[in-house]
Structure formats: structure tokens, C-alpha cells
Design a protein around this motif. Sequence first.
Motif, PDB file in Angstrom:
ATOM      1  N   LEU A  13       9.641  37.086  54.344  1.00 48.42           N
ATOM      2  CA  LEU A  13       9.382  38.446  54.822  1.00 48.42           C
ATOM      3  C   LEU A  13       8.057  38.992  54.307  1.00 48.42           C
ATOM      4  N   ASP A  14       7.615  38.554  53.127  1.00 51.47           N
ATOM      5  CA  ASP A  14       6.271  38.941  52.673  1.00 51.47           C
ATOM      6  C   ASP A  14       5.233  38.496  53.707  1.00 51.47           C
ATOM      7  N   VAL A  15       5.400  37.270  54.205  1.00 53.15           N
ATOM      8  CA  VAL A  15       4.453  36.741  55.200  1.00 53.15           C
ATOM      9  C   VAL A  15       4.572  37.543  56.511  1.00 53.15           C
ATOM     10  N   TRP A  16       5.801  37.717  56.986  1.00 54.39           N
ATOM     11  CA  TRP A  16       5.981  38.403  58.277  1.00 54.39           C
ATOM     12  C   TRP A  16       5.530  39.860  58.210  1.00 54.39           C
ATOM     13  N   TYR A  17       5.893  40.537  57.130  1.00 49.26           N
ATOM     14  CA  TYR A  17       5.494  41.943  57.029  1.00 49.26           C
ATOM     15  C   TYR A  17       3.984  42.062  56.754  1.00 49.26           C
ATOM     16  N   ASP A  65      19.723  25.827  53.831  1.00 50.78           N
ATOM     17  CA  ASP A  65      19.712  25.547  52.377  1.00 50.78           C
ATOM     18  C   ASP A  65      18.350  25.882  51.782  1.00 50.78           C
ATOM     19  N   ILE A  66      17.302  25.525  52.524  1.00 56.36           N
ATOM     20  CA  ILE A  66      15.935  25.701  52.010  1.00 56.36           C
ATOM     21  C   ILE A  66      15.474  27.151  52.134  1.00 56.36           C
ATOM     22  N   LEU A  67      15.790  27.769  53.274  1.00 60.12           N
ATOM     23  CA  LEU A  67      15.229  29.102  53.550  1.00 60.12           C
ATOM     24  C   LEU A  67      15.982  30.228  52.842  1.00 60.12           C
ATOM     25  N   THR A  68      17.279  30.055  52.603  1.00 62.09           N
ATOM     26  CA  THR A  68      18.066  31.153  52.030  1.00 62.09           C
ATOM     27  C   THR A  68      17.459  31.701  50.735  1.00 62.09           C
ATOM     28  N   PRO A  69      17.069  30.851  49.775  1.00 56.66           N
ATOM     29  CA  PRO A  69      16.474  31.446  48.558  1.00 56.66           C
ATOM     30  C   PRO A  69      15.039  31.931  48.755  1.00 56.66           C
ATOM     31  N   LYS A  70      14.479  31.739  49.953  1.00 67.39           N
ATOM     32  CA  LYS A  70      13.069  32.108  50.162  1.00 67.39           C
ATOM     33  C   LYS A  70      12.881  33.262  51.142  1.00 67.39           C
ATOM     34  N   THR A  71      13.987  33.940  51.490  1.00 66.47           N
ATOM     35  CA  THR A  71      13.848  34.966  52.529  1.00 66.47           C
ATOM     36  C   THR A  71      12.889  36.084  52.115  1.00 66.47           C
ATOM     37  N   HIS A  72      12.860  36.410  50.837  1.00 63.74           N
ATOM     38  CA  HIS A  72      11.956  37.480  50.409  1.00 63.74           C
ATOM     39  C   HIS A  72      10.491  37.065  50.609  1.00 63.74           C
ATOM     40  N   GLU A  73      10.191  35.831  50.245  1.00 61.60           N
ATOM     41  CA  GLU A  73       8.820  35.320  50.439  1.00 61.60           C
ATOM     42  C   GLU A  73       8.449  35.247  51.923  1.00 61.60           C
ATOM     43  N   ASP A 118      12.132  17.255  51.812  1.00 56.41           N
ATOM     44  CA  ASP A 118      12.641  16.312  52.818  1.00 56.41           C
ATOM     45  C   ASP A 118      11.493  15.474  53.396  1.00 56.41           C
ATOM     46  N   ASP A 119      11.869  14.361  54.031  1.00 58.00           N
ATOM     47  CA  ASP A 119      10.833  13.541  54.666  1.00 58.00           C
ATOM     48  C   ASP A 119      10.310  14.236  55.926  1.00 58.00           C
ATOM     49  N   ALA A 120       9.185  13.734  56.430  1.00 56.91           N
ATOM     50  CA  ALA A 120       8.493  14.408  57.534  1.00 56.91           C
ATOM     51  C   ALA A 120       9.382  14.527  58.769  1.00 56.91           C
ATOM     52  N   ALA A 121      10.174  13.498  59.045  1.00 58.74           N
ATOM     53  CA  ALA A 121      11.035  13.537  60.237  1.00 58.74           C
ATOM     54  C   ALA A 121      12.078  14.640  60.119  1.00 58.74           C
ATOM     55  N   THR A 122      12.606  14.823  58.914  1.00 55.80           N
ATOM     56  CA  THR A 122      13.605  15.885  58.702  1.00 55.80           C
ATOM     57  C   THR A 122      12.960  17.260  58.821  1.00 55.80           C
ATOM     58  N   VAL A 123      11.749  17.394  58.290  1.00 57.40           N
ATOM     59  CA  VAL A 123      11.045  18.676  58.435  1.00 57.40           C
ATOM     60  C   VAL A 123      10.812  18.972  59.914  1.00 57.40           C
ATOM     61  N   ASP A 124      10.378  17.972  60.659  1.00 50.94           N
ATOM     62  CA  ASP A 124      10.192  18.164  62.110  1.00 50.94           C
ATOM     63  C   ASP A 124      11.498  18.605  62.778  1.00 50.94           C
ATOM     64  N   THR A 172       5.136  30.234  61.086  1.00 55.48           N
ATOM     65  CA  THR A 172       5.007  30.533  59.657  1.00 55.48           C
ATOM     66  C   THR A 172       6.158  29.982  58.816  1.00 55.48           C
ATOM     67  N   VAL A 173       7.225  29.520  59.463  1.00 59.80           N
ATOM     68  CA  VAL A 173       8.373  29.017  58.704  1.00 59.80           C
ATOM     69  C   VAL A 173       8.175  27.565  58.271  1.00 59.80           C
ATOM     70  N   ARG A 174       7.334  26.848  58.971  1.00 57.65           N
ATOM     71  CA  ARG A 174       7.163  25.425  58.666  1.00 57.65           C
ATOM     72  C   ARG A 174       6.757  25.155  57.206  1.00 57.65           C
ATOM     73  N   PRO A 175       5.762  25.889  56.666  1.00 56.49           N
ATOM     74  CA  PRO A 175       5.394  25.628  55.259  1.00 56.49           C
ATOM     75  C   PRO A 175       6.576  25.811  54.299  1.00 56.49           C
ATOM     76  N   PHE A 176       7.473  26.725  54.612  1.00 56.47           N
ATOM     77  CA  PHE A 176       8.652  26.907  53.760  1.00 56.47           C
ATOM     78  C   PHE A 176       9.597  25.715  53.897  1.00 56.47           C
ATOM     79  N   LEU A 177       9.772  25.231  55.114  1.00 54.98           N
ATOM     80  CA  LEU A 177      10.644  24.069  55.327  1.00 54.98           C
ATOM     81  C   LEU A 177      10.092  22.838  54.603  1.00 54.98           C
ATOM     82  N   GLU A 178       8.767  22.780  54.499  1.00 55.32           N
ATOM     83  CA  GLU A 178       8.140  21.634  53.834  1.00 55.32           C
ATOM     84  C   GLU A 178       8.369  21.639  52.330  1.00 55.32           C
TER      85      GLU A 178
END
Lengths: 192, 192
Positions: free
Chosen positions: B55-59, B45-53, B160-166, B150-156
Motif C-alpha cells: 500500500l505504500d507503493v500504491w498510495y 503466503d508471501i503478500l499477507t505480511p507485506k500488505t503495508h509495504e 520461489d523459483d522463476a516459474a513459480t513467481v511467474d 507493482t506486485v511482482r517485486p513483492f512476489l519475487e
Amino acid sequence: MTTPSGYTYDADLPASPVSTRDLQELLASVMWSEDDAVALRRAGDILTPKTHEILDVWYGFVGSTPHLVSVFAGKGGQPDAGYLEAVRGRFERWIVDLCTRDFDEHWLAYQQEIARRHTTKKNETDHVDSPSRHVPLRHLIALLVPVTVTVRPFLEQGGDDAATVDAMHTAWQKAVTLTVALWSQPYSPELW
Amino acid sequence: MTTPSGYTYDADLPASPVSTRDLQELLASVMWSEDDAVALRRAGDILTPKTHEILDVWYGFVGSTPHLVSVFAGKGGQPDAGYLEAVRGRFERWIVDLCTRDFDEHWLAYQQEIARRHTTKKNETDHVDSPSRHVPLRHLIALLVPVTVTVRPFLEQGGDDAATVDAMHTAWQKAVTLTVALWSQPYSPELW
């Protein structure tokens, strides 16, 4: 710390086919930094006295997972207790080495020795007549997860602040991923 | 979401040589649980709208690391912009698929298609005449680190609360490790 059976880090080892340039590139691929080097040394302080407990966790997992423990099968197909015990001693020592040794040519040579023990010379070191002739590459890679995830609670026991625990855990993840990348060499020398 | 160039998830694919039993064993090796399945869907849910961003980081990382960007070399040895762009589209889509698809036989078939695109049929999909004939196995494994860290900052950013992010971050780590284990098959079919 006594020297585990079959542990030959200090022997005169053949040079690794992996060059120091390959190593530098791999370190870049895992985003290795000076901060990681510092954090990994601190992790070594915490983990070194706990290697026996850590192996209790890892062997508990492997022992309860039939397709993993099958790698330790003896002649009759059942887990070979002596083989398990010998590998355990070296596994404990690997934790210490990973956290404390310099990543130099000699370290590369021993990583290649470990890689051979997973593939071309599996069972030789411990004189085991096992039906398992190699550690499957897919599980070598998959085990990166348990080896990373289960170490965090031990790192938390060192009394460091949360940021330092995070840094140690990330450095540990990078280091174990680096070693699995190195250990994959004999599985696919042409496409490595 | 438009269909990326060369994306053939919905095609009639050859069955994977990897069985559903192999998959179940790999899921056990990465300690996969029902909680992970739930956490990975939430991550989607969180990452789908952020895939372009993402990939900016990965590329950004790949582009600034010569031995990684060399995989995208065109005929003359320089990075091929069209090739980079086509792969990028599928890479974005891989994030969504990993978080949202069921891990079934068809999913396995597409993982094998991706694995072939890294090895035996590299460059074919995008019609590139590249001096790079395969993605080196060692870097495929090593890149597990940047793709996890590099995905953790996006998940944050999902609130969600810290336990869910973990939990989401751990599920993501397990899922990406699973896919790299699957993608390693053509590198070493005999020892896989």
C-alpha cells in the motif's frame, strides 16, 4: 495487408467524447512511459506478421467457450461464420493499429467507433441479425487476461533478450488495458 | 491482523445480483485453472505480511497522480486524510482476502458491497462529504496495470523459483481482473 471488411479507420469519423486530456490521464493511470512507446513499436514489428496465428489462438479460445462465442450468434442462435470472419479481420488489424498508430484524436475517434460496435451499434457494421445486442462489459474486461497472456509466446519469437520481451509484454498489457478503458465509455457514460 | 474500519466481510450481506454461474463464466473468461488457485494461495503466503509495504507503493502512486487522489477529496476539495487511511486499511485486507478466500456466494456478496462503495454508496461507509460521488469506471479498469505490475517485486521476495513467481503473478493478474469485472456491475447493470 488488405483492408478488412467494415474497417473504417481512415474514414471521416465523429470526434470521440473522450478528450485528449482524458487520454493523458488514462495513460498516467496505466503508468505509460516513453519506454513503453518504444517497446510497443518493437512489439508491432514482431506481431504484425503473426496476426493470423494470434487470432487462431484467440478464436480457438472464444470458439470453445460457449458464453463467449454466443456474442457471434446469428439469427438462429448458432455462431454466424460470416460475422466471425468479418470481426476476425478487424481484430487482426487492431493488433497492428495498437502497436503502430499514434494515440491521437483520430485514434480516439476510432476507439469510440469500436466501442459503439460493442454496444449501441453492435451487428450494424456486419449486417447481422443477432440475438446478442451488446458485448457484456464483464467479459470485455475479463478478456484482458487471455489477450495479454497469450501474446507473450509470440513476443518471444522475435529473438529479443528477456528484458526486452518483458518490456514489450508490459507495454502490450498497458495498451490493451487502455483500450478496454476507452471502450467502456458507452457502457456507463455518466459514471465513466 | 486487526479489523479495518468499515470492513464488513463477516456481516450478513445482501446476496449479489451476480450468480455463481456468472462467476463460473467469468473464471472461464480469465482462463482460471486449478494451478492458478494453488499459485494464488502461495502468493497469499508471501503478500499477507507485506500488505503495508504494498500500500505504500500504491498510495505513493495514487497520491502523486492528481486525478486519482481526487477520489479521496474531502469537503474542501483537498485529500481527506481520515478517508485515505480508512480505505487503506480495507485495501490491505482486500489483498489478503483475494489470495485466501474461497470464491463463493459470500465472497460475491462482498465484491458487490465493494462495488457499491465505488458507486451508489461511495463516501457512506467512511462518512465523508466528498465532491467525488463515484470512482470513474475508466480509472478502475486502468488501475489493473499498476495493481498487477507493482506486485511482482513483492512476489519475487518469497524465495520461489522463476516459474513459480511467474505462476503467482499470472494468478494474481487473473484474480484482480476478475474482481474489477465484478466491481463493474453497478456501472452498467443493463449491459454488464
